[in-house]
Design an enzyme around this catalytic site. Structure first.
Site, PDB file in Angstrom:
ATOM      1  N   GLY A   1     -61.116 -42.584  38.787  1.00 35.06           N
ATOM      2  CA  GLY A   1     -61.025 -41.387  39.637  1.00 35.06           C
ATOM      3  C   GLY A   1     -62.401 -41.068  40.212  1.00 35.06           C
ATOM      4  CG  PHE A   2     -63.068 -37.598  42.738  1.00 35.09           C
ATOM      5  CD1 PHE A   2     -63.555 -37.898  44.001  1.00 35.09           C
ATOM      6  CD2 PHE A   2     -61.823 -37.003  42.627  1.00 35.09           C
ATOM      7  CE1 PHE A   2     -62.828 -37.601  45.136  1.00 35.09           C
ATOM      8  CE2 PHE A   2     -61.074 -36.707  43.753  1.00 35.09           C
ATOM      9  CZ  PHE A   2     -61.567 -37.003  45.009  1.00 35.09           C
ATOM     10  N   GLY A   3     -64.866 -39.433  38.940  1.00 36.09           N
ATOM     11  CA  GLY A   3     -65.951 -39.655  37.986  1.00 36.09           C
ATOM     12  C   GLY A   3     -66.226 -41.128  37.776  1.00 36.09           C
TER      13      GLY A   3
ATOM     14  CD  GLU B   1     -54.394 -27.706  49.281  1.00 33.36           C
ATOM     15  OE1 GLU B   1     -55.514 -27.554  49.799  1.00 33.36           O
ATOM     16  OE2 GLU B   1     -54.171 -28.567  48.420  1.00 33.36           O
TER      17      GLU B   1
ATOM     18  CG  ASP C   1     -60.445 -32.887  36.169  1.00 32.63           C
ATOM     19  OD1 ASP C   1     -61.448 -32.364  36.703  1.00 32.63           O
ATOM     20  OD2 ASP C   1     -59.348 -33.006  36.751  1.00 32.63           O
TER      21      ASP C   1
ATOM     22  CB  ALA D   1     -63.624 -33.829  43.727  1.00 31.17           C
ATOM     23  CD  GLN D   2     -69.302 -32.227  45.078  1.00 35.37           C
ATOM     24  OE1 GLN D   2     -70.313 -32.426  44.414  1.00 35.37           O
ATOM     25  NE2 GLN D   2     -68.982 -33.003  46.098  1.00 35.37           N
TER      26      GLN D   2
HETATM   27  C1  LIG Z   1     -52.871 -32.137  43.249  1.00 34.41           C
HETATM   28  C2  LIG Z   1     -54.353 -31.976  43.043  1.00 34.41           C
HETATM   29  C3  LIG Z   1     -55.134 -31.415  44.036  1.00 34.41           C
HETATM   30  C4  LIG Z   1     -56.510 -31.261  43.854  1.00 34.41           C
HETATM   31  N1  LIG Z   1     -57.252 -30.712  44.871  1.00 34.41           N
HETATM   32  C5  LIG Z   1     -58.599 -30.641  44.735  1.00 34.41           C
HETATM   33  C6  LIG Z   1     -59.407 -30.165  45.801  1.00 34.41           C
HETATM   34  O1  LIG Z   1     -58.905 -29.775  46.867  1.00 34.41           O
HETATM   35  N2  LIG Z   1     -60.760 -30.154  45.629  1.00 34.41           N
HETATM   36  C7  LIG Z   1     -61.340 -30.587  44.474  1.00 34.41           C
HETATM   37  O2  LIG Z   1     -62.580 -30.591  44.370  1.00 34.41           O
HETATM   38  N3  LIG Z   1     -60.605 -31.014  43.444  1.00 34.41           N
HETATM   39  C8  LIG Z   1     -59.251 -31.062  43.540  1.00 34.41           C
HETATM   40  N4  LIG Z   1     -58.483 -31.515  42.498  1.00 34.41           N
HETATM   41  C9  LIG Z   1     -59.152 -31.855  41.234  1.00 34.41           C
HETATM   42  C10 LIG Z   1     -59.819 -33.209  41.288  1.00 34.41           C
HETATM   43  O3  LIG Z   1     -58.941 -34.159  41.831  1.00 34.41           O
HETATM   44  C11 LIG Z   1     -60.245 -33.568  39.876  1.00 34.41           C
HETATM   45  O4  LIG Z   1     -61.149 -32.591  39.429  1.00 34.41           O
HETATM   46  C12 LIG Z   1     -60.909 -34.930  39.831  1.00 34.41           C
HETATM   47  O5  LIG Z   1     -59.992 -35.926  40.224  1.00 34.41           O
HETATM   48  C13 LIG Z   1     -61.434 -35.229  38.435  1.00 34.41           C
HETATM   49  O6  LIG Z   1     -61.985 -36.504  38.419  1.00 34.41           O
HETATM   50  P1  LIG Z   1     -61.984 -37.368  37.090  1.00 34.41           P
HETATM   51  O7  LIG Z   1     -62.682 -38.642  37.429  1.00 34.41           O
HETATM   52  O8  LIG Z   1     -62.477 -36.578  35.968  1.00 34.41           O
HETATM   53  O9  LIG Z   1     -60.446 -37.640  36.780  1.00 34.41           O
HETATM   54  P2  LIG Z   1     -59.274 -38.342  37.679  1.00 34.41           P
HETATM   55  O10 LIG Z   1     -59.703 -38.346  39.083  1.00 34.41           O
HETATM   56  O11 LIG Z   1     -58.078 -37.655  37.260  1.00 34.41           O
HETATM   57  O12 LIG Z   1     -59.328 -39.822  37.147  1.00 34.41           O
HETATM   58  C14 LIG Z   1     -58.900 -40.168  35.870  1.00 34.41           C
HETATM   59  C15 LIG Z   1     -58.851 -41.673  35.788  1.00 34.41           C
HETATM   60  O13 LIG Z   1     -58.670 -42.073  34.444  1.00 34.41           O
HETATM   61  C16 LIG Z   1     -57.648 -43.044  34.357  1.00 34.41           C
HETATM   62  N5  LIG Z   1     -57.110 -42.946  33.005  1.00 34.41           N
HETATM   63  C17 LIG Z   1     -56.579 -41.860  32.397  1.00 34.41           C
HETATM   64  N6  LIG Z   1     -56.244 -42.153  31.134  1.00 34.41           N
HETATM   65  C18 LIG Z   1     -56.563 -43.448  30.944  1.00 34.41           C
HETATM   66  C19 LIG Z   1     -56.446 -44.335  29.849  1.00 34.41           C
HETATM   67  N7  LIG Z   1     -55.959 -43.945  28.679  1.00 34.41           N
HETATM   68  N8  LIG Z   1     -56.838 -45.606  30.016  1.00 34.41           N
HETATM   69  C20 LIG Z   1     -57.355 -46.033  31.193  1.00 34.41           C
HETATM   70  N9  LIG Z   1     -57.501 -45.232  32.258  1.00 34.41           N
HETATM   71  C21 LIG Z   1     -57.116 -43.957  32.132  1.00 34.41           C
HETATM   72  C22 LIG Z   1     -56.705 -42.677  35.482  1.00 34.41           C
HETATM   73  O14 LIG Z   1     -55.897 -43.770  35.826  1.00 34.41           O
HETATM   74  C23 LIG Z   1     -57.695 -42.300  36.558  1.00 34.41           C
HETATM   75  O15 LIG Z   1     -58.180 -43.456  37.188  1.00 34.41           O
HETATM   76  C24 LIG Z   1     -57.114 -31.672  42.651  1.00 34.41           C
HETATM   77  C25 LIG Z   1     -56.328 -32.238  41.643  1.00 34.41           C
HETATM   78  C26 LIG Z   1     -54.956 -32.386  41.837  1.00 34.41           C
HETATM   79  C27 LIG Z   1     -54.114 -33.007  40.749  1.00 34.41           C
END
Ligand SMILES: Cc1cc2nc3c(=O)[nH]c(=O)nc-3n(C[C@H](O)[C@H](O)[C@H](O)COP(=O)(O)OP(=O)(O)OC[C@H]3O[C@@H](n4cnc5c(N)ncnc54)[C@H](O)[C@@H]3O)c2cc1C
Length: 482
Positions: free
Chosen positions: A19-21, A180, A319, A330-331
């Site tokens: 994901g973003f991270g 939205e 997250d 995302a930020q």
């Molecule tokens: C519908 C929706 C709308 C959003 N709108 C906004 C917005 O407008 N602006 C904003 O800033 N933020 C928004 N967000 C929040 C933002 O998307 C998240 O804060 C961000 O994606 C967090 O990034 P992350 O890398 O922590 O997790 P994620 O992006 O959720 O990535 C998690 C990753 O981990 C992987 N994963 C999970 N468990 C496992 C496992 N056991 N084994 C292997 N891989 C695994 C997943 O496949 C994924 O690739 C929104 C979120 C949603 C759901």
């Protein structure tokens, strides 16, 4: 089980999540003298903020979910692996990932866990059968099937009460996603589908946005919340606040008012966007650390340098981390990834001193939510604004953060089609998108029961579970949709 070669020459970084991270972390290690393994359970990097546009037929899944492998194609120090991480061993510094029937153990020197969050039903997981959330591409495609499928099902029935039920859409949760999605369902009905049916009038669809809180978009403040609410109401969306969902079933939902009275809303299509819960990997990691704990949502209460106690090179970001004043956006994930990779790069140069690291500092770049085409609300520092300017800012920012030039180009074309015209290019739905999740759940329960029966036969101990429905005829899976 296979074991990766034990002692590669270079520093080994394992990243969990694309994901973003996770993706940002991999990219920021581009020039690092390290071998990076990025493990994720999907093959794509998902741009979650635009999932609601996939669910409502504006964008295709490919536009918001490019293949991680292709994004990182030119970065030779990264290996992308598909798999579900189900074990992390902090003492032995390994991560175990599963794909189908095989397990692989990956040793690491530094670990970045960015596994994100999932939908929370606040202990009522059975609501998910009738009110899916929106966290993945599968969710968005299922919802598209349910939303468009509800109009189709309404056209096909004569009974006025059932037709009304099929034309009632309830979105639970008035945060950005709920706002939205409710706005887009209303626009889909009033613009794209208007005139496309012969029996029903899609304009008569009832779209309800419902929340237990007293305001729309609570984190954005009263002023912007009211702006968004007014715009939604102008579009015909019913905003129902102080309304807590107490039950969800095939026919509709039960809502409890502030004064304790209960009422029913008969509706075919329900969407849940009311809460999130951290990935279970957070708890697994915290439990092995020297005293790190998780918060109520299961997020890891990380140290000021985003690590867990006793493990200065195990970073939990995005997250999955709990850091005061850092929202699940995302930020937060991007900035956490940049911070963690800086520490790893410093350590590779012999410049990192874990005991004296500068703490992670979050720079709040603001937040925004679109309500309809040409209308959004935005908050940047002390500035709050709404309407067309906010919408333009939303548009430019989302294009900037979308991954890939081709995706940006096709997204602009799709937006032009649906914002200036009334068409949407992604109106395809299939029966499998709607029913597959439930069918898979039933298959799992069927397999679990079969396994127990087998064990009972082997041991002579009584069997405890029987499946709730049969995948063979599929009837019970079909009961709950759309
Ligand atoms: C519908 C929706 C709308 C959003 N709108 C906004 C917005 O407008 N602006 C904003 O800033 N933020 C928004 N967000 C929040 C933002 O998307 C998240 O804060 C961000 O994606 C967090 O990034 P992350 O890398 O922590 O997790 P994620 O992006 O959720 O990535 C998690 C990753 O981990 C992987 N994963 C999970 N468990 C496992 C496992 N056991 N084994 C292997 N891989 C695994 C997943 O496949 C994924 O690739 C929104 C979120 C949603 C759901």
């Amino acid at each position: 089980m296979s074991i990766e070669p034990a002692a590669p020459r270079r520093h080994r970084v394992v990243i969990v999540g694309s994901g973003f991270g996770g993706l940002t972390a991999a990219k920021h290690l581009r020039k690092a003298d390290a071998d990076i393994t990025l493990i994720a359970r999907t093959t794509h990097h998902l741009f979650q903020p635009l999932l609601y546009q996939v669910a409502t037929g504006v964008l295709s899944e490919g536009e918001i979910a490019p293949a991680t492998r292709l994004i990182l194609e030119d970065q030779e120090n990264v290996r992308v692996v598909l798999g579900e991480v189900d074990a992390v061993d902090l003492a032995n510094r390994t991560v175990t990932s599963k794909l189908m029937n095989s397990e692989t153990v990956y040793p690491y020197d530094s670990l970045i866990v960015a596994a994100g969050a999932q939908q929370s039903y606040f202990g009522n997981d059975h609501f998910a059968t009738f009110a899916p959330g929106m966290k993945t591409i599968d969710d968005a495609l299922e919802l598209r099937g349910r939303i468009i499928g509800a109009f189709e099902a309404a056209e096909a029935i004569d009974d006025p009460a059932e037709r009304k039920r099929r034309l009632t859409f309830v979105v639970v949760g008035a945060g950005p996603t709920g706002v939205e999605l409710a706005g887009q369902i209303a626009e889909l009905a009033d613009r794209t589908l208007a005139g496309a049916f012969r029996t029903i009038d899609p304009n008569n669809a009832r779209v309800i946005l419902l929340d237990a809180a007293p305001a729309v978009l609570p984190p954005m403040g009263e002023n912007l919340g009211l702006k968004a609410q007014r715009r939604l109401e102008e579009m015909g969306v019913e905003v129902q606040l102080n309304a807590m969902v107490t039950d969800v079933d095939y026919q509709g939902i039960t809502v409890k008012e502030k004064d304790g009275t209960e009422r029913r809303i008969e509706c075919a299509c329900k969407v849940w966007s009311a809460g999130v819960q951290a990935n279970p990997l957070g708890k697994l990691i915290a439990e092995q650390s020297d005293g790190t704990t998780t918060d109520r949502a299961g997020r890891v209460i990380v140290e000021p340098d985003l690590t867990v106690k006793g493990h200065p090179y195990v970073f939990v970001i995005g997250d999955l981390m709990s850091v005061p004043e850092v929202p699940g956006m995302a930020q937060g994930a991007i900035q956490g990834a940049v911070y963690a990779t800086k520490r790893i790069k410093e350590s590779l140069r012999g410049e990192d001193d874990p005991a004296n690291r500068k703490p992670f500092k979050y720079l709040n770049k603001g937040s925004m939510a679109t309500v309809s085409r040409f209308s959004a609300v935005a908050q940047v520092g002390k500035f709050e604004f709404g309407g067309f300017i906010a919408w333009l800012a939303w548009l430019v920012l989302h294009l900037y953060y979308l991954v890939g030039q081709k995706n940006r180009l096709t997204t602009v074309m799709a937006w032009t089609l649906s914002f200036l015209g009334k068409g949407r290019g992604q109106m395809t739905i299939t029966e499998r998108w709607i029913y597959a999740r439930q069918a898979m759940q039933q298959l799992e329960s069927y397999e679990a029961a079969a396994k127990e029966r087998f064990e009972e036969a082997e041991t002579g101990h009584p069997n405890r579970a029987t499946p709730t429905g049969s995948i063979v005829d599929g009837t019970s899976a079909r009961l709950s949709a759309p």
